[in-house]
Write a protein that holds these residues in place. Structure first.
Motif, PDB file in Angstrom:
ATOM      1  N   LYS B 428      44.125  46.661  39.497  1.00 26.02           N
ATOM      2  CA  LYS B 428      42.992  46.570  40.334  1.00 26.02           C
ATOM      3  C   LYS B 428      41.544  45.979  40.160  1.00 26.02           C
ATOM      4  O   LYS B 428      41.123  45.108  41.077  1.00 26.02           O
ATOM      5  CB  LYS B 428      42.777  48.059  40.877  1.00 26.02           C
ATOM      6  CG  LYS B 428      42.582  48.435  42.142  1.00 26.02           C
ATOM      7  CD  LYS B 428      42.985  49.787  42.802  1.00 26.02           C
ATOM      8  CE  LYS B 428      42.226  50.773  41.801  1.00 26.02           C
ATOM      9  NZ  LYS B 428      42.566  52.405  42.139  1.00 26.02           N
ATOM     10  N   ALA B 431      42.089  42.295  40.399  1.00 25.67           N
ATOM     11  CA  ALA B 431      42.132  41.802  41.812  1.00 25.67           C
ATOM     12  C   ALA B 431      40.757  41.617  42.527  1.00 25.67           C
ATOM     13  O   ALA B 431      40.499  40.993  43.099  1.00 25.67           O
ATOM     14  CB  ALA B 431      43.090  42.806  42.714  1.00 25.67           C
ATOM     15  N   LEU B 432      40.059  42.560  41.986  1.00 23.98           N
ATOM     16  CA  LEU B 432      38.794  42.956  42.942  1.00 23.98           C
ATOM     17  C   LEU B 432      37.875  41.797  42.493  1.00 23.98           C
ATOM     18  O   LEU B 432      37.312  41.072  43.467  1.00 23.98           O
ATOM     19  CB  LEU B 432      38.102  44.400  42.627  1.00 23.98           C
ATOM     20  CG  LEU B 432      36.761  44.656  43.243  1.00 23.98           C
ATOM     21  CD1 LEU B 432      36.819  44.609  44.839  1.00 23.98           C
ATOM     22  CD2 LEU B 432      36.226  46.210  42.738  1.00 23.98           C
ATOM     23  N   GLY B 435      38.676  38.812  44.046  1.00 22.84           N
ATOM     24  CA  GLY B 435      38.483  38.633  45.586  1.00 22.84           C
ATOM     25  C   GLY B 435      37.031  38.293  45.466  1.00 22.84           C
ATOM     26  O   GLY B 435      36.635  37.402  46.242  1.00 22.84           O
TER      27      GLY B 435
END
Ligand code: HEM
Lengths: 307, 489
Positions: B428, B431-432, B435
């Motif tokens: 996670k 991915a954050l 992003g």
């Protein structure tokens, strides 16, 4: 004021804004219709032999155009009031069902138009913008209306505010860029057969339309990316997974990939004109499909249209 | 001469090189992007196992041949299928193949000076020339420096360039996409996700056997499950009296981080999960369980306890199956639970409010073979009555008992259940970060204009100015007018 009176206020404001958009529509229609100049004797004698050439002279109806824009600004202001009042009556952001998405979307669309109007001469779009806002609001009021109510628990999140506001603004701008791409395609096919119809004479050149449609997409693509990511963060808070291939998410992803392909086609492969406009329309239609089809008939966890 | 001699020999190495060049070309990337968009479509229209296993089962029930053909093409698992993976893996190979060399190139270019001024400036865009003086030339240099152009001076000419940030941002964006994919892969390999239905008053311990469904990443190990236990103390659901829509859910729990740890009281809400290190516990769904006591003909208890029922509508009309495999003959009750019971002329018994204000349990009773040992997995909410015989039909309020030839059933009451989802996703954070970087990269790339301006002080005191904007970015014309206006003042 109580919840109910805020809800009433919201309805009144939205009805009034519809009246103003109607006035704006008629003013734009007047502007176009009365700008037509009857064939003049000296033109009839010209060598082209075309006796029935009508021309447009928009300086004759400049005043009507100004009035139309004024109506539009007022209508947008009232609509803004209506959306805010709706939010106050429900005690949350007004994005809980399709009625509310539609009124907020209409607000974003006409807001995007007015914003772009400050920079570009887009008044030729006014007729289209006013009628599409009217149709959206009409459908919302007649078909989609639901009494104001608080959100289901999963929608109670700050990320909802961020995610949905970004999505709605992106949608408004995508829509505008699609209208322009469609205008491009239409005018291009007309011009290849001959001259533009008189009413379209005032529209910018094909090249400007092409650029404008691209600029709008390039401008909102980061915002759309942000909206998808904010949605993922919210999904992580509510459902434990930031990405679950829910139909709505999937279509947001498809729209994102399609617009990325569009930007690539323009920036790196050099697509212009018709090809680019078609790709733009394809990408835009994935957005519309997501909104209409998935909201109403889709399964998945995003279906809170309230229908 | 022999024909084959004309054809240049294509060795494996050069063939690979051609393939690589094709794969990393922009046109291929464009096609793969569009292909990825198209490949995502079927999964959003056909029900997927991971999201909607019930619907998939319905497909298999109504048309088994079609369904098994669809299954052969992974149409019920699109996003895990080999063909979907093939598209995005090719896309990312193409991306890496294009972006890494460009990053190296840009790293060098960003420290290099702008290229020399071309000979024929008048072929460039926005060309101006007039007779000026050396002083103008200096003014131009000042102006460009002040506007933070990168400057190279050579033989009476300046080449100036600005907007390297565009390429930096673009590369950052594409590298960030790779980072997101890395995060997704880490989550897939080292993560886990499981669900369990727990009745209020019961306890959930985090061991593999307590889950109703549990999926692991390929590299996840059993012992990485943190040893916590959660006791469900109470659950409050608030509904809107007018619309029955849920307004708020609060789950009160007592948590033990590990065996022997001090119990702590905590709250779980829909948008605020409970965290244990990297593992989060989410409140997913809720419903009612019917508490029943079933006795056999001899009056011995053969089943007692809460049975979870599945809600069907917003008023929590729920369906469920009470299976009693340990009596002979086996018993089954195909049941509906109405939390607030009412009669509807058309539909019969329905619930008119989601809270359990006046519960009623409606059922048909069956005896015979439940078919539990045939090895086919059965839904816990349904009974296969094909080998059973119907023995009765009844509605019970709390405390009432229905007696039949082979025994009796008593409706003791209802309790709420909650569906807990336990998720661990170590990918996670990657991915954050990916992003966030991708947005920053996009902003830098889409809102920076890269352009060059040249100024030459030529023979006879002629000043020439011209420019070039990458991707025909707007605004250079005004910039050059500003510069010339400054020079000619
Ligand atoms: C698969 C391999 C890919 C390659 C080889 C590639 C390469 C490139 C290149 C060369 C540019 C040109 C930028 C410029 O010159 O200004 C570009 C721009 C862009 N790429 Fe990619 N890209 C790939 C994948 C992707 C993917 C998967 C996405 C997102 C879905 C994406 C989104 C974009 C966007 C939005 C731009 C526009 C940025 C701008 O206008 O400067 N690309 N890409």
């Amino acid at each position: 004021m109580t919840h109910t009176s805020w809800a009433f206020l919201s309805n009144y404001l939205i009805y009034s804004s519809m009246a103003l958009y109607t006035l704006a529509f008629f003013a734009h229609a007047y502007e176009t219709a009365f700008a037509i100049r009857a064939p003049q004797p000296e033109i009839q004698n010209d060598s082209s032999g075309n006796l029935l050439v009508k021309t447009f002279d928009f300086s004759r109806t400049e005043k009507a155009a100004r009035i139309a824009t004024a109506f539009m600004i007022l209508g947008t202001a009232l609509l803004l009031g209506g959306v805010v009042a709706r939010g106050v009556s429900a005690g949350r952001v007004p994005w809980g069902n399709m009625y509310e998405f539609s009124i907020t979307g209409a607000l974003a669309f006409s807001g995007a138009y007015l914003f772009a109007l400050r920079k570009y001469d887009l008044r030729w779009l006014g007729l289209l913008v006013s009628i599409s806002v009217l149709l959206t609001l009409g459908t919302a009021v007649a078909v989609l209306y639901r009494p104001s109510a608080p959100l289901v628990p999963a929608l109670k999140s700050t990320w909802l505010v961020i995610h949905v506001s970004a999505a709605i603004i992106s949608g408004g701008v995508f829509l505008l860029s699609n209208v322009i791409a469609a205008a491009y395609l239409y005018l291009d096919s007309v011009e290849s057969k001959g001259d533009r119809p008189v009413w379209a004479k005032r529209l910018p050149t094909l090249e400007v339309l092409d650029q404008l449609s691209y600029r709008l997409v390039a401008f909102v693509f980061p915002l759309w990316t942000f909206s998808v990511i904010a949605g993922a963060i919210w999904a992580e808070h509510a459902w434990g997974k930031y990405w679950g291939w829910d139909p709505k998410e999937t279509w947001a992803f498809i729209t994102w990939v399609a617009y990325a392909a569009y930007l690539h086609a323009r920036v790196t492969v050099g697509w212009r004109g018709r090809k680019a406009a078609w790709l733009c329309l394809f990408a835009g239609s994935t957005f519309l499909f997501n909104y209409v089809y998935i909201n109403i008939w889709g399964t998945g966890r995003h279906t809170y249209s309230g229908l | 001469m022999n024909q084959s001699a004309i054809v240049p020999e294509v060795g494996t190495k050069s063939l690979l090189r051609i393939l690589w060049r094709q794969l990393t070309s922009m046109r291929t990337a464009l096609i793969l992007l569009l292909l990825l968009a198209v490949a995502s479509i079927p999964g959003s229209l056909i029900p997927q196992r991971a999201q909607n296993p019930m619907k998939v089962r319905q497909y298999f029930a109504s048309d088994p041949t079609l369904a098994s053909w669809m299954d052969r093409f992974s149409l019920f698992d699109v996003y895990g299928s080999s063909w979907f993976s093939a598209v995005y893996i090719l896309l990312f190979i193409s991306l890496i193949g294009c972006v890494l060399p460009r990053t190296v190139e840009h790293f060098h270019a960003a420290r290099a000076l702008p290229p020399l001024t071309p000979k024929n400036l008048n072929r460039m865009d926005f060309y101006h020339s007039w007779s000026g003086s050396e002083k103008d030339f200096m003014t131009a240099k000042d102006w460009l420096t002040r506007k933070r152009f990168r400057i190279r001076e050579f033989e009476g000419a300046i080449s100036a360039e600005k907007g390297y940030l565009r390429e930096t941002g673009n590369l950052l964006f594409h590298l960030a996409l790779i980072l997101i994919l890395v995060g997704v892969s880490i989550g897939g390999l080292f993560g886990m996700s499981g669900e369990a239905i727990v009745n209020v008053g019961e306890r959930f311990t985090n061991t593999p056997t307590t889950y109703d469904s549990l999926t692991y990443g390929k590299l996840f190990k059993d012992e990485s499950l943190p040893p916590f236990a959660i006791s469900i103390d109470s659950f409050q659901a608030k509904y809107n009296p007018a619309t029955s829509a849920p307004e708020d859910y609060t789950l009160n729990v007592t948590v033990k981080e590990r065996l022997g740890a001090k119990p702590v009281k905590r709250k779980i809400k829909v948008n605020s999960p409970l965290g244990f290190g990297g593992t989060n516990v989410y409140l997913q769904a809720t419903g009612y369980s019917s508490v029943v006591t079933v006795r056999n003909a001899a009056g011995e208890i053969v089943l007692q306890g809460p049975i979870p029922f599945l809600p069907q509508d917003s008023n929590m009309t729920s369906i469920g199956a009470i299976k009693v495999p340990d009596s002979s003959p086996q018993l089954g009750f195909v049941a509906s639970l109405l939390p607030t019971a009412a009669r509807d002329k058309l539909r019969g018994g329905i619930s008119i409010y989601p809270e359990a204000l006046d519960p009623e349990l409606l059922f048909s009773a069956w005896k015979g073979d439940l078919g539990l040992d045939r090895g086919i997995p059965q839904s816990v909410y349904r009974i296969d009555t094909s080998k059973m015989e119907k023995i009765g039909l009844k509605g019970l309020k709390i405390g009432q008992t229905y007696t039949f030839a082979d025994g009796s059933i008593r409706f003791d009451g209802v309790v709420q259940w909650v569906n807990l989802q336990v998720v661990r996703d170590p990918g996670k954070p990657f991915a954050l970060v990916g992003g966030i970087l991708s947005i920053l990269g996009l902003l830098a790339s889409l809102f920076t204009r890269r352009r060059r301006i040249w100024v030459r002080f030529g023979a006879g005191g002629v000043i020439e100015v011209a420019g070039l904007a990458k991707n025909a970015a707007p605004g250079l014309e005004e910039e050059i007018s500003e510069l010339t206006a400054e020079l000619r003042r």
